[in-house]
Design a protein around this motif. Structure first.
Motif, PDB file in Angstrom:
ATOM      1  N   ASP A  97       0.688  -1.090   0.181  1.00  0.00           N
ATOM      2  CA  ASP A  97       0.084   0.051   0.132  1.00  0.00           C
ATOM      3  C   ASP A  97       0.859   1.329   0.026  1.00  0.00           C
ATOM      4  N   ARG A 104      -6.463  -0.878   2.520  1.00  0.00           N
ATOM      5  CA  ARG A 104      -7.183  -1.525   1.616  1.00  0.00           C
ATOM      6  C   ARG A 104      -8.177  -2.454   2.033  1.00  0.00           C
ATOM      7  N   HIS A 141     -10.443   1.948  -0.461  1.00  0.00           N
ATOM      8  CA  HIS A 141      -9.840   2.263   0.935  1.00  0.00           C
ATOM      9  C   HIS A 141     -10.664   2.524   2.123  1.00  0.00           C
TER      10      HIS A 141
END
Length: 160
Positions: A97, A104, A141
């Motif tokens: 990420d 995520r 997200h």
């Protein structure tokens, strides 16, 4: 009119209580798996088993937990529904990420054949091993499940 409305409310409450007592509409699900990030186990990853509802009825969290140090998890839960549950697995992680804030979120729709019509599941879906480095087409997200340690580090970096 008021009395009819009160009677309807009373009958609805009574039927809900009876369904609870008689275990009518009680459905359960169990799922297990293992998560990795590259060639390393993905430990301490948040996983949730939910019954996704539509309309004004909020989703039911049937079970939630975190993966162990080897990336394994087992979730098992139940809920009371008037219709068939719509089980989903949600995974919240920071694998691959970079510095993007929040986590995520992966979401899997789970097969109905593992639904049990009682409070204890009789079958368990084994989803195998998933590498969290992959990018899911509809991933999002989510800042609600964002690790507090990462938040504090980001705040320190921003103020230095």
């Amino acid at each position: 009119v008021r009395m009819k409305f009160q009677l309807l409310i009373g009958l609805a409450l009574l039927s809900t209580c009876m369904a609870e007592l008689l275990n009518i509409g009680r459905q359960s699900y169990a799922i297990k798996g293992r998560l990795v990030c590259g060639d390393q186990p993905a430990g301490d990853v948040v996983v949730k088993l939910i019954d996704e509802d539509f309309g004004p009825d909020p989703d039911d969290t049937m079970d939630e937990g975190r993966t162990d140090s080897s990336g394994r998890f087992l979730l098992s839960g139940d809920t009371l529904e008037g219709t068939r549950i719509d089980p989903h697995l949600k995974i919240y992680h920071d694998c691959n990420d970079g510095i993007i804030p929040c986590q995520r979120r992966w979401k899997f729709e789970l097969p109905n054949k593992y639904i049990t019509n009682s409070a204890k599941p009789t079958k368990t879906l084994d989803m195998g091993t998933w590498n969290l480095e992959a990018i899911m087409p509809d991933e999002e997200h989510d800042c609600i499940h964002w690790n507090i340690t990462i938040r504090l580090k980001l705040i320190i970096i921003l103020y230095i």
